[in-house]
Design a protein around this motif. Structure first.
Motif, PDB file in Angstrom:
ATOM      1  N   PHE A   1       0.822  -1.212   0.000  1.00 56.05           N
ATOM      2  CA  PHE A   1       0.000   0.000   0.000  1.00 56.05           C
ATOM      3  C   PHE A   1       0.857   1.264   0.000  1.00 56.05           C
ATOM      4  O   PHE A   1       1.927   1.313   0.600  1.00 56.05           O
ATOM      5  CB  PHE A   1      -0.899   0.031   1.248  1.00 56.05           C
ATOM      6  N   PHE A   2       0.355   2.290  -0.698  1.00 57.11           N
ATOM      7  CA  PHE A   2       0.886   3.652  -0.579  1.00 57.11           C
ATOM      8  C   PHE A   2      -0.304   4.585  -0.786  1.00 57.11           C
ATOM      9  O   PHE A   2      -1.430   4.115  -0.983  1.00 57.11           O
ATOM     10  CB  PHE A   2       2.004   3.908  -1.602  1.00 57.11           C
ATOM     11  N   THR A   3      -0.078   5.893  -0.714  1.00 58.87           N
ATOM     12  CA  THR A   3      -1.206   6.812  -0.908  1.00 58.87           C
ATOM     13  C   THR A   3      -0.820   7.977  -1.810  1.00 58.87           C
ATOM     14  O   THR A   3       0.369   8.251  -2.030  1.00 58.87           O
ATOM     15  CB  THR A   3      -1.740   7.391   0.419  1.00 58.87           C
ATOM     16  N   LYS A   4      -1.852   8.626  -2.346  1.00 58.21           N
ATOM     17  CA  LYS A   4      -1.694   9.875  -3.090  1.00 58.21           C
ATOM     18  C   LYS A   4      -2.505  10.944  -2.351  1.00 58.21           C
ATOM     19  O   LYS A   4      -3.641  10.690  -1.944  1.00 58.21           O
ATOM     20  CB  LYS A   4      -2.226   9.717  -4.532  1.00 58.21           C
ATOM     21  N   PRO A   5      -1.944  12.141  -2.153  1.00 55.39           N
ATOM     22  CA  PRO A   5      -2.647  13.160  -1.357  1.00 55.39           C
ATOM     23  C   PRO A   5      -3.841  13.761  -2.118  1.00 55.39           C
ATOM     24  O   PRO A   5      -3.890  13.703  -3.350  1.00 55.39           O
ATOM     25  CB  PRO A   5      -1.572  14.216  -1.104  1.00 55.39           C
ATOM     26  N   PRO A   6      -4.805  14.345  -1.384  1.00 57.06           N
ATOM     27  CA  PRO A   6      -5.981  14.954  -2.026  1.00 57.06           C
ATOM     28  C   PRO A   6      -5.622  16.002  -3.087  1.00 57.06           C
ATOM     29  O   PRO A   6      -6.362  16.186  -4.046  1.00 57.06           O
ATOM     30  CB  PRO A   6      -6.727  15.600  -0.846  1.00 57.06           C
ATOM     31  N   THR A   7      -4.484  16.680  -2.899  1.00 59.03           N
ATOM     32  CA  THR A   7      -4.063  17.717  -3.856  1.00 59.03           C
ATOM     33  C   THR A   7      -3.648  17.132  -5.202  1.00 59.03           C
ATOM     34  O   THR A   7      -3.426  17.866  -6.162  1.00 59.03           O
ATOM     35  CB  THR A   7      -2.869  18.500  -3.275  1.00 59.03           C
ATOM     36  N   ALA A   8      -3.529  15.818  -5.302  1.00 52.79           N
ATOM     37  CA  ALA A   8      -3.182  15.184  -6.578  1.00 52.79           C
ATOM     38  C   ALA A   8      -4.409  15.003  -7.475  1.00 52.79           C
ATOM     39  O   ALA A   8      -4.279  14.862  -8.693  1.00 52.79           O
ATOM     40  CB  ALA A   8      -2.523  13.821  -6.330  1.00 52.79           C
ATOM     41  N   VAL A   9      -5.613  15.029  -6.882  1.00 56.73           N
ATOM     42  CA  VAL A   9      -6.816  14.648  -7.641  1.00 56.73           C
ATOM     43  C   VAL A   9      -7.234  15.729  -8.628  1.00 56.73           C
ATOM     44  O   VAL A   9      -7.318  16.910  -8.282  1.00 56.73           O
ATOM     45  CB  VAL A   9      -7.973  14.341  -6.658  1.00 56.73           C
ATOM     46  N   ILE A  10      -7.482  15.317  -9.868  1.00 59.59           N
ATOM     47  CA  ILE A  10      -8.064  16.175 -10.903  1.00 59.59           C
ATOM     48  C   ILE A  10      -9.168  15.384 -11.602  1.00 59.59           C
ATOM     49  O   ILE A  10      -9.289  14.168 -11.408  1.00 59.59           O
ATOM     50  CB  ILE A  10      -7.026  16.671 -11.943  1.00 59.59           C
ATOM     51  N   GLY A  11      -9.975  16.076 -12.405  1.00 59.23           N
ATOM     52  CA  GLY A  11     -11.114  15.431 -13.035  1.00 59.23           C
ATOM     53  C   GLY A  11     -10.898  15.163 -14.508  1.00 59.23           C
ATOM     54  O   GLY A  11      -9.811  15.396 -15.048  1.00 59.23           O
ATOM     55  N   PRO A  12     -11.938  14.663 -15.178  1.00 60.75           N
ATOM     56  CA  PRO A  12     -11.849  14.377 -16.615  1.00 60.75           C
ATOM     57  C   PRO A  12     -11.558  15.647 -17.401  1.00 60.75           C
ATOM     58  O   PRO A  12     -12.125  16.699 -17.127  1.00 60.75           O
ATOM     59  CB  PRO A  12     -13.245  13.831 -16.942  1.00 60.75           C
ATOM     60  N   GLY A  13     -10.644  15.550 -18.355  1.00 62.07           N
ATOM     61  CA  GLY A  13     -10.321  16.689 -19.214  1.00 62.07           C
ATOM     62  C   GLY A  13      -9.341  17.673 -18.605  1.00 62.07           C
ATOM     63  O   GLY A  13      -8.768  18.497 -19.315  1.00 62.07           O
ATOM     64  N   GLU A  14      -9.126  17.603 -17.293  1.00 65.42           N
ATOM     65  CA  GLU A  14      -8.209  18.554 -16.658  1.00 65.42           C
ATOM     66  C   GLU A  14      -6.765  18.147 -16.922  1.00 65.42           C
ATOM     67  O   GLU A  14      -6.453  16.966 -17.077  1.00 65.42           O
ATOM     68  CB  GLU A  14      -8.493  18.634 -15.152  1.00 65.42           C
ATOM     69  N   ALA A  15      -5.874  19.149 -16.929  1.00 64.16           N
ATOM     70  CA  ALA A  15      -4.494  18.895 -17.331  1.00 64.16           C
ATOM     71  C   ALA A  15      -3.698  18.218 -16.220  1.00 64.16           C
ATOM     72  O   ALA A  15      -3.700  18.668 -15.067  1.00 64.16           O
ATOM     73  CB  ALA A  15      -3.820  20.196 -17.726  1.00 64.16           C
TER      74      ALA A  15
END
Ligand code: MG
Length: 306
Positions: free
Chosen positions: A125-139
């Motif tokens: 297991f590892f994690t990615k922080p909330p600031t990594a999340v982007i949506g569809p079409g976003e760069a």
């Protein structure tokens, strides 16, 4: 049933629908159409805060969506006139991820590094922080100067619907609200340099998520889904979720052993072979590339590199 977050008047709005190109403003519909178990969701501002209640009352959710589509008016927005963002744009905690969970991906990693390792005996297991999340079409951010080896990983993501700790494997599916697509963008040089994977996999805008969460009752067997990824239209990854080393039930059971999972938590289940660093020669993502992650029955998550 599918669940999304879209922008309305510049604000994120929780939405739902049946995948026919129309999305219901879910919080508004809960306020105006129902007196049942979802009434308290009127005015909810995020999908994440609704998930626990939607999970507990799927029949009521189905009713509301149906009623709203019939009612029409300002409760229904055509997909062509809105912008989808990540279904959970700002998770309450880090995104849980499983590394090295497909044998052919473990093997290609070994080949690329000229070493032989045993397949994992326990989920890694590892994690990615909330600031990594982007949506569809976003760069996706290229992060030139920080990493020279930006890479992609298509993954099936599980969305938790019911809280639980020490969840036995045979009860794991009871805790799953639905599924979506996640692209575990990785700086390979950082991943190697820092030993632990968090740094290389935690960069800003490195976790495309979406476009929609498909409800667990609408997808059939989540361990028999074709998943693939293309870069500029060229297929790089193509596999099936049945090839996971640790299946979804095991992942949830092991992860929740001593760690409480909560509604809205996201778990990425690992990637199959075909990643850029294992190609000969390696091929990494550059500004202007477009990455499309696809899972049959869920959809297509497309993002440019900028
Ligand atoms: Mg991954």
């Amino acid at each position: 049933m599918r669940f999304v977050t879209f922008e309305k008047g510049g604000l994120p709005v929780p939405g739902a629908g049946f995948g026919d190109g129309r999305w219901v403003d879910l919080a508004a519909a809960c306020g105006r159409l129902v007196a049942g178990p979802l009434k308290h969701l009127a005015g909810a501002t995020t999908l994440a805060e609704m998930i626990g209640s939607l999970h507990a009352a799927p029949g009521a959710a189905l009713d509301i969506i149906g009623q709203a589509l019939q009612h029409g008016g300002d409760l229904v927005v055509p997909e062509t006139s809105l912008r989808l963002v990540a279904p959970i744009p700002r998770p309450a905690k880090n995104v849980f991820c499983v590394g090295r969970n497909y044998l052919d991906h473990v093997a290609e990693g070994d080949r690329a590094r000229g070493q032989a390792t045993a397949p994992p005996e326990h989920p890694q297991f590892f994690t990615k922080p909330p600031t990594a999340v982007i949506g569809p079409g976003e760069a996706i951010a290229r992060h030139a100067g920080t990493t020279e080896k930006l890479d992609y990983e298509v993954e099936l993501a599980v969305i938790i619907g019911k809280a639980g700790c020490n969840i036995p494997a045979d009860r794991a599916y009871e805790h799953i609200f639905g599924y979506t697509i996640l692209n575990d963008i990785t700086g390979r040089d950082l991943q190697r340099r820092h030993g632990q994977w968090f740094k290389g996999k935690g960069l800003d805008r490195s976790c495309p998520l979406g476009p929609s969460i498909i409800h667990s009752g609408s997808i059939g067997d989540p361990q028999s889904l074709n998943l693939s990824l293309s870069v500029n239209g060229e297929i790089r990854q193509s596999a099936n979720t049945r090839d996971m080393i640790f299946d979804i039930r095991t992942i949830i059971s092991v992860l929740s052993d001593g760690i409480t999972l909560e509604p809205g938590d996201i778990i990425a289940t690992g990637t199959p072979s075909g990643v850029g660093f294992a190609m000969d020669p390696p091929r990494f993502l550059q500004v202007g590339d477009r990455v499309e992650a696809m899972i049959a029955g869920i959809g297509r998550l497309s993002n440019p590199i900028a």
